[in-house]
Structures are given as C-alpha cells and as structure tokens.
Scaffold this motif. Structure first.
Motif, mmCIF file in Angstrom:
data_model
loop_
_atom_site.group_PDB
_atom_site.id
_atom_site.type_symbol
_atom_site.label_atom_id
_atom_site.label_comp_id
_atom_site.label_asym_id
_atom_site.label_seq_id
_atom_site.Cartn_x
_atom_site.Cartn_y
_atom_site.Cartn_z
ATOM 1 N N LYS A 34 10.929 -39.379 -1.703
ATOM 2 C CA LYS A 34 12.009 -39.914 -0.886
ATOM 3 C C LYS A 34 12.921 -38.775 -0.453
ATOM 4 C CE LYS A 34 13.370 -42.166 -4.376
ATOM 5 N NZ LYS A 34 14.169 -42.932 -5.315
ATOM 6 N N SER A 35 13.385 -38.860 0.777
ATOM 7 C CA SER A 35 14.367 -37.907 1.292
ATOM 8 C C SER A 35 15.540 -38.675 1.873
ATOM 9 C CB SER A 35 13.766 -37.023 2.386
ATOM 10 O OG SER A 35 12.883 -36.083 1.845
ATOM 11 N N ALA A 36 16.679 -37.995 1.931
ATOM 12 C CA ALA A 36 17.880 -38.584 2.506
ATOM 13 C C ALA A 36 18.526 -37.561 3.428
ATOM 14 C CB ALA A 36 18.857 -38.988 1.407
ATOM 15 N N GLY A 37 19.022 -38.049 4.569
ATOM 16 C CA GLY A 37 19.613 -37.118 5.519
ATOM 17 C C GLY A 37 20.651 -37.762 6.410
ATOM 18 N N ILE A 38 21.260 -36.905 7.217
ATOM 19 C CA ILE A 38 22.314 -37.327 8.133
ATOM 20 C C ILE A 38 21.880 -37.023 9.565
ATOM 21 C CG2 ILE A 38 24.708 -36.961 8.871
ATOM 22 C CD1 ILE A 38 24.502 -38.228 6.096
ATOM 23 N N PRO A 81 15.118 -47.269 6.819
ATOM 24 C CA PRO A 81 14.250 -46.228 6.267
ATOM 25 C C PRO A 81 12.964 -46.099 7.100
ATOM 26 C CG PRO A 81 15.022 -47.688 4.544
ATOM 27 C CD PRO A 81 15.405 -48.316 5.849
ATOM 28 N N VAL A 82 12.448 -44.880 7.170
ATOM 29 C CA VAL A 82 11.232 -44.593 7.927
ATOM 30 C C VAL A 82 10.193 -44.025 6.977
ATOM 31 C CG1 VAL A 82 10.245 -43.162 9.762
ATOM 32 C CG2 VAL A 82 12.529 -44.133 10.032
ATOM 33 N N LYS A 83 8.979 -44.553 7.042
ATOM 34 C CA LYS A 83 7.883 -44.028 6.224
ATOM 35 C C LYS A 83 7.071 -43.065 7.078
ATOM 36 C CE LYS A 83 4.302 -45.383 3.010
ATOM 37 N NZ LYS A 83 3.590 -46.494 2.393
ATOM 38 N N LEU A 84 6.955 -41.820 6.626
ATOM 39 C CA LEU A 84 6.222 -40.789 7.349
ATOM 40 C C LEU A 84 4.723 -40.873 7.052
ATOM 41 C CD1 LEU A 84 8.631 -37.770 6.716
ATOM 42 C CD2 LEU A 84 8.673 -39.442 8.580
ATOM 43 N N LYS A 85 3.925 -40.151 7.854
ATOM 44 C CA LYS A 85 2.467 -40.119 7.629
ATOM 45 C C LYS A 85 2.129 -39.634 6.221
ATOM 46 C CE LYS A 85 1.684 -38.606 12.210
ATOM 47 N NZ LYS A 85 1.020 -37.641 13.078
ATOM 48 N N SER A 86 2.989 -38.795 5.679
ATOM 49 C CA SER A 86 2.783 -38.235 4.338
ATOM 50 C C SER A 86 3.104 -39.245 3.235
ATOM 51 C CB SER A 86 3.670 -37.011 4.144
ATOM 52 O OG SER A 86 5.039 -37.401 4.191
ATOM 53 N N ASP A 87 3.521 -40.453 3.617
ATOM 54 C CA ASP A 87 3.962 -41.519 2.715
ATOM 55 C C ASP A 87 5.364 -41.305 2.168
ATOM 56 O OD1 ASP A 87 1.858 -43.241 3.057
ATOM 57 O OD2 ASP A 87 0.748 -42.513 1.317
ATOM 58 N N LYS A 88 6.018 -40.213 2.543
ATOM 59 C CA LYS A 88 7.414 -40.014 2.139
ATOM 60 C C LYS A 88 8.281 -41.011 2.902
ATOM 61 C CE LYS A 88 9.342 -35.928 1.655
ATOM 62 N NZ LYS A 88 9.922 -34.604 1.973
ATOM 63 N N VAL A 89 9.313 -41.542 2.242
ATOM 64 C CA VAL A 89 10.255 -42.442 2.885
ATOM 65 C C VAL A 89 11.564 -41.679 3.102
ATOM 66 C CG1 VAL A 89 11.539 -44.595 2.684
ATOM 67 C CG2 VAL A 89 9.194 -44.466 1.825
#
Length: 100
Positions: A5-9, A77-85
């Motif tokens: 999981k990642s978090a950003g602005i 939230p967005v799920k990337l191709k890498s499965d990271k959210v």
C-alpha cells in the motif's frame, strides 16, 4: 503475499482556467532517461501500523520541504497493475517548488 500500500498527495491548482498538478519522478541512476510512464504523485509505502493520511503528509514534507495544511479531499483508492493499492488525498494549493 501481503498487499503493498502507498499513500500520497495530489496537489493541484487552476491557473487561468488550466489545471496544474504536481508530479514527481524517481531519482537515481536506474531512472535516468526513463521518463515516460514514471511520473507520479509524491507517495510512500506504509505499514498496517501507520495511518495512510499521516504517511502521505509526512512523505510530502520530506520530499518537498513544504508542510501542507488545508481541506484535503479523499480520493478513491486505485489498484495498480503491480497489485499495489494507492490511497491519495487531493489539495488545491499553489506552492513554489525550487528544483535542486
């Protein structure tokens, strides 16, 4: 496998009717001359013990030297191709960024 999981602005501003957003590019020799598809909002991976919003604010300040305050809008939230959210918050604000 544990989900990353990642978090950003997402910092944005409208200037003369044009939407401007702040994006960053990874640093280091591996990323040199690899621009296409590698720009992103400032974000950081966080653990289950950490609050996503707090991690996003901390990372933005560490990366830009700017402490953000204001009315943040939680984005879906967005799920990337890498499965990271990726969890993100948008804030309308103009800051002057000086490149190092």
């Amino acid at each position: 496998m544990k989900l990353k999981k990642s978090a950003g602005i997402l910092l944005y501003k409208t200037v003369r009717g044009q939407l401007l957003v702040l994006l960053v590019h990874p640093a280091g020799t591996f990323w040199k001359n690899k621009d296409e598809g590698h720009w992103s909002i400032p974000k950081v991976e966080f653990s289950d013990n950490e609050n996503a919003f707090d991690a996003a604010i901390r990372e933005f300040e560490e990366e830009t030297g700017t402490h953000l305050e204001g009315h943040f809008m939680a984005l879906s939230p967005v799920k990337l191709k890498s499965d990271k959210v990726v969890y993100a918050w948008a804030l309308e604000k103009y800051i002057l960024m000086l490149l190092k």
